[in-house]
Design a protein around this motif. Structure first.
Motif, PDB file in Angstrom:
ATOM      1  N   THR A 367     -19.686 -20.219  41.165  1.00 44.04           N
ATOM      2  CA  THR A 367     -21.001 -20.126  40.532  1.00 44.04           C
ATOM      3  C   THR A 367     -20.841 -19.690  39.079  1.00 44.04           C
ATOM      4  O   THR A 367     -19.736 -19.440  38.612  1.00 44.04           O
ATOM      5  CB  THR A 367     -21.898 -19.111  41.275  1.00 44.04           C
ATOM      6  OG1 THR A 367     -21.325 -17.807  41.149  1.00 44.04           O
ATOM      7  CG2 THR A 367     -22.010 -19.466  42.753  1.00 44.04           C
ATOM      8  N   ALA A 368     -21.959 -19.576  38.397  1.00 43.49           N
ATOM      9  CA  ALA A 368     -21.958 -19.137  36.999  1.00 43.49           C
ATOM     10  C   ALA A 368     -22.423 -17.686  36.922  1.00 43.49           C
ATOM     11  O   ALA A 368     -23.036 -17.155  37.843  1.00 43.49           O
ATOM     12  CB  ALA A 368     -22.879 -20.036  36.167  1.00 43.49           C
ATOM     13  N   THR A 369     -22.132 -17.042  35.784  1.00 43.73           N
ATOM     14  CA  THR A 369     -22.574 -15.678  35.577  1.00 43.73           C
ATOM     15  C   THR A 369     -24.094 -15.614  35.553  1.00 43.73           C
ATOM     16  O   THR A 369     -24.766 -16.462  34.965  1.00 43.73           O
ATOM     17  CB  THR A 369     -22.012 -15.134  34.252  1.00 43.73           C
ATOM     18  OG1 THR A 369     -20.595 -15.165  34.291  1.00 43.73           O
ATOM     19  CG2 THR A 369     -22.477 -13.706  34.004  1.00 43.73           C
ATOM     20  N   ALA A 370     -24.646 -14.578  36.225  1.00 39.47           N
ATOM     21  CA  ALA A 370     -26.103 -14.414  36.269  1.00 39.47           C
ATOM     22  C   ALA A 370     -26.448 -12.937  36.142  1.00 39.47           C
ATOM     23  O   ALA A 370     -25.702 -12.071  36.602  1.00 39.47           O
ATOM     24  CB  ALA A 370     -26.664 -14.978  37.573  1.00 39.47           C
ATOM     25  N   HIS A 371     -27.582 -12.662  35.518  1.00 41.19           N
ATOM     26  CA  HIS A 371     -28.088 -11.303  35.395  1.00 41.19           C
ATOM     27  C   HIS A 371     -29.192 -11.108  36.430  1.00 41.19           C
ATOM     28  O   HIS A 371     -30.128 -11.910  36.498  1.00 41.19           O
ATOM     29  CB  HIS A 371     -28.613 -11.043  33.983  1.00 41.19           C
ATOM     30  CG  HIS A 371     -27.543 -11.038  32.940  1.00 41.19           C
ATOM     31  ND1 HIS A 371     -26.980  -9.885  32.442  1.00 41.19           N
ATOM     32  CD2 HIS A 371     -26.907 -12.058  32.314  1.00 41.19           C
ATOM     33  CE1 HIS A 371     -26.057 -10.187  31.549  1.00 41.19           C
ATOM     34  NE2 HIS A 371     -25.995 -11.506  31.448  1.00 41.19           N
ATOM     35  N   LEU A 372     -29.084 -10.048  37.205  1.00 43.95           N
ATOM     36  CA  LEU A 372     -30.042  -9.782  38.266  1.00 43.95           C
ATOM     37  C   LEU A 372     -31.097  -8.784  37.804  1.00 43.95           C
ATOM     38  O   LEU A 372     -30.803  -7.880  37.022  1.00 43.95           O
ATOM     39  CB  LEU A 372     -29.325  -9.201  39.489  1.00 43.95           C
ATOM     40  CG  LEU A 372     -28.233 -10.072  40.122  1.00 43.95           C
ATOM     41  CD1 LEU A 372     -27.469  -9.273  41.168  1.00 43.95           C
ATOM     42  CD2 LEU A 372     -28.859 -11.310  40.748  1.00 43.95           C
ATOM     43  N   PRO A 373     -32.308  -8.903  38.312  1.00 43.69           N
ATOM     44  CA  PRO A 373     -33.289  -7.839  38.057  1.00 43.69           C
ATOM     45  C   PRO A 373     -32.888  -6.580  38.812  1.00 43.69           C
ATOM     46  O   PRO A 373     -32.104  -6.628  39.763  1.00 43.69           O
ATOM     47  CB  PRO A 373     -34.581  -8.436  38.628  1.00 43.69           C
ATOM     48  CG  PRO A 373     -34.117  -9.378  39.694  1.00 43.69           C
ATOM     49  CD  PRO A 373     -32.824  -9.964  39.192  1.00 43.69           C
ATOM     50  N   THR A 400     -34.476  -6.947  50.690  1.00 44.42           N
ATOM     51  CA  THR A 400     -34.744  -8.326  50.281  1.00 44.42           C
ATOM     52  C   THR A 400     -33.531  -8.827  49.514  1.00 44.42           C
ATOM     53  O   THR A 400     -33.049  -8.145  48.596  1.00 44.42           O
ATOM     54  CB  THR A 400     -35.994  -8.389  49.379  1.00 44.42           C
ATOM     55  OG1 THR A 400     -37.121  -7.867  50.081  1.00 44.42           O
ATOM     56  CG2 THR A 400     -36.289  -9.837  48.970  1.00 44.42           C
ATOM     57  N   ALA A 401     -33.019 -10.000  49.867  1.00 44.00           N
ATOM     58  CA  ALA A 401     -31.840 -10.539  49.194  1.00 44.00           C
ATOM     59  C   ALA A 401     -32.114 -10.735  47.710  1.00 44.00           C
ATOM     60  O   ALA A 401     -33.202 -11.172  47.310  1.00 44.00           O
ATOM     61  CB  ALA A 401     -31.429 -11.853  49.833  1.00 44.00           C
ATOM     62  N   LEU A 402     -31.109 -10.389  46.888  1.00 40.52           N
ATOM     63  CA  LEU A 402     -31.245 -10.536  45.447  1.00 40.52           C
ATOM     64  C   LEU A 402     -31.183 -11.996  45.054  1.00 40.52           C
ATOM     65  O   LEU A 402     -30.429 -12.778  45.646  1.00 40.52           O
ATOM     66  CB  LEU A 402     -30.122  -9.767  44.746  1.00 40.52           C
ATOM     67  CG  LEU A 402     -30.136  -8.261  44.971  1.00 40.52           C
ATOM     68  CD1 LEU A 402     -28.848  -7.633  44.430  1.00 40.52           C
ATOM     69  CD2 LEU A 402     -31.345  -7.626  44.305  1.00 40.52           C
ATOM     70  N   PRO A 403     -31.947 -12.429  44.048  1.00 43.10           N
ATOM     71  CA  PRO A 403     -31.909 -13.841  43.632  1.00 43.10           C
ATOM     72  C   PRO A 403     -30.582 -14.168  42.980  1.00 43.10           C
ATOM     73  O   PRO A 403     -29.940 -13.315  42.375  1.00 43.10           O
ATOM     74  CB  PRO A 403     -33.073 -13.931  42.642  1.00 43.10           C
ATOM     75  CG  PRO A 403     -33.220 -12.540  42.103  1.00 43.10           C
ATOM     76  CD  PRO A 403     -32.888 -11.626  43.243  1.00 43.10           C
ATOM     77  N   ALA A 404     -30.189 -15.409  43.104  1.00 46.20           N
ATOM     78  CA  ALA A 404     -28.991 -15.930  42.426  1.00 46.20           C
ATOM     79  C   ALA A 404     -27.760 -15.113  42.716  1.00 46.20           C
ATOM     80  O   ALA A 404     -26.883 -14.942  41.863  1.00 46.20           O
ATOM     81  CB  ALA A 404     -29.227 -15.994  40.913  1.00 46.20           C
ATOM     82  N   SER A 405     -27.645 -14.579  43.940  1.00 53.24           N
ATOM     83  CA  SER A 405     -26.477 -13.773  44.280  1.00 53.24           C
ATOM     84  C   SER A 405     -25.682 -14.372  45.422  1.00 53.24           C
ATOM     85  O   SER A 405     -24.634 -13.888  45.741  1.00 53.24           O
ATOM     86  CB  SER A 405     -26.909 -12.360  44.645  1.00 53.24           C
ATOM     87  OG  SER A 405     -27.793 -12.370  45.734  1.00 53.24           O
TER      88      SER A 405
END
Length: 405
Positions: A367-373, A400-405
């Motif tokens: 995957t690509a690098t992502a910033h999580l809330p 709740t599962a974190l987005p884009a993780s």
């Protein structure tokens, strides 16, 4: 096939939560990671060597000159609020595994003396206060008191000398206290003291009153017996049990082996960081799916000792093991989640945990690098791990599962 490895760096905070100063105003300035990095540069003339953590995106979560501001690894990075009251390893791990701690409160025994004494008398025990203090003497021998070694109001203890009571009797008293206690843990402690336990009762921080267990000699005189009675939880709705029921092998390493429930899990208790990481790597190398939950405890121990040098040394050692895990978990679907359970800033002038955000560093090949809330709770990490294993996060009691993780 996929593997999910969760490594908890115990006491590894990245900055004070908004309510961190409620108990101790100075804790509003808590920043375990930032203060540690600053101390190391001042004391040693160099930066801490944390290439694995930097590669996992720690510098994106907590910008600092000692940490790289970017990474080429496939990571999702953010931070998490604790999602439980206080700052406690037991509560932190239970929450992270998907427990709902909303009914658990921070409470002094002084505010609950009547219901505790009533439950004990109903169970057939003789109960009286210790002088004019909010401490109960049970059957003329055991003490029910605030725990002075944790943050005020997190845990209560039931302590007794094994010359006076068997550990089974002490535990039975603790089980009755547990039945009415609103706190995260009631801890049964039996041992050999240097004299009557009442001689070692003192006042602590935040209005607590209890046994000074280290001063009593119980820890050094041999024969110590301890059992932790946690708040009632549905362990079938926590991540280890959910994974085991789905046929996924579960391994609990370090302190996680002591405090997490899962009858099917392989347990590898250990304190030395090298041993914890070796057990974690061994479990991750096994064929097939896997869930591994490991706790690196020596970071927290260094925080309690207010020893920033030891903390940094342990963190560098842990970083080496994390580098090995990054190299090993390289298949799409594999996940390495690195986080903390609370803070423990060794530079603030006290030996207690600090209520801080913790990092959320998720290595996710392909995957690509992502910033999580910001995650609202550590329970969101358990839900994220469940999803990575192909399990429904709804099977957990919280999170709740974190987005884009």
């Amino acid at each position: 096939m996929s593997k999910t490895v969760i490594v908890v760096l115990d006491g590894f905070g990245v900055g004070a939560m908004p309510d961190a100063g409620t108990l101790r105003p100075g804790d509003a300035a808590a920043d375990t990671l930032g203060h540690l990095l600053d101390h190391w540069r001042t004391a040693h003339g160099r930066d801490l060597k944390l290439p694995a953590l930097a590669g996992l995106g720690l510098g994106l979560v907590h910008p600092h000159p000692a940490l790289a501001a970017r990474t080429g690894l496939p990571v999702a990075v953010g931070r998490a609020a604790l999602g439980y009251p206080g700052a406690d390893t037991y509560a932190g791990h239970q929450t992270m595994m998907g427990a709902d701690f909303s009914a658990v409160t921070v409470a002094l025994l002084a505010d609950h003396l009547d219901p505790v004494a009533g439950a004990l008398r109903a169970a057939g025990h003789a109960v009286e206060p210790l002088k004019d203090l909010p401490v109960l003497v049970v059957d003329g021998a055991a003490l029910v008191h605030d725990n002075l070694e944790a943050d005020p109001g997190i845990n209560w203890n039931v302590s007794g000398r094994l010359e006076d009571l068997s550990f089974g009797q002490i535990l039975s008293i603790a089980e009755t206290v547990r039945s009415v206690a609103p706190v995260a843990r009631v801890i049964a402690v039996g041992g050999h003291a240097d004299g009557p336990l009442s001689a070692f009762v003192r006042r602590g921080d935040g209005g607590t009153v209890g046994l000074d267990t280290p001063a009593s000699g119980v820890y050094r005189n041999g024969g110590l017996e301890v059992q932790h009675l946690g708040a009632p939880l549905d362990h079938t709705r926590q991540l280890p049990d959910l994974a085991a029921r789905a046929g996924i092998p579960v391994t609990l390493v370090g302190k996680a082996a002591d405090i997490l429930a899962c009858d099917a899990a392989v347990r590898r208790p250990a304190v030395p960081t090298a041993d914890v990481l070796a057990h974690t790597l061994e479990a991750a190398r096994a064929g097939g799916d896997a869930l591994v939950v490991a706790n690196v405890q020596e970071t927290d121990l260094a925080g309690h000792q207010q020893d920033a040098d030891r903390y940094g040394t342990v963190l560098e050692r842990a970083d080496q093991g994390l580098g090995d895990l990054i190299a090993l978990l390289d298949s799409p679907g594999d996940r390495l989640i690195v986080t903390g359970d609370h803070g423990n800033d060794p530079t603030l002038g006290h030996a207690f945990h600090t209520r801080e955000y913790v990092p959320v560093l998720v290595h996710r090949p392909g995957t690509a690098t992502a910033h999580l809330p910001d995650a609202a709770s550590l329970a969101d990490l358990g839900a994220t791990a469940a999803e990575s294993l192909g399990l429904a996060p709804a099977g957990l009691a919280n999170g709740t599962a974190l987005p884009a993780s």
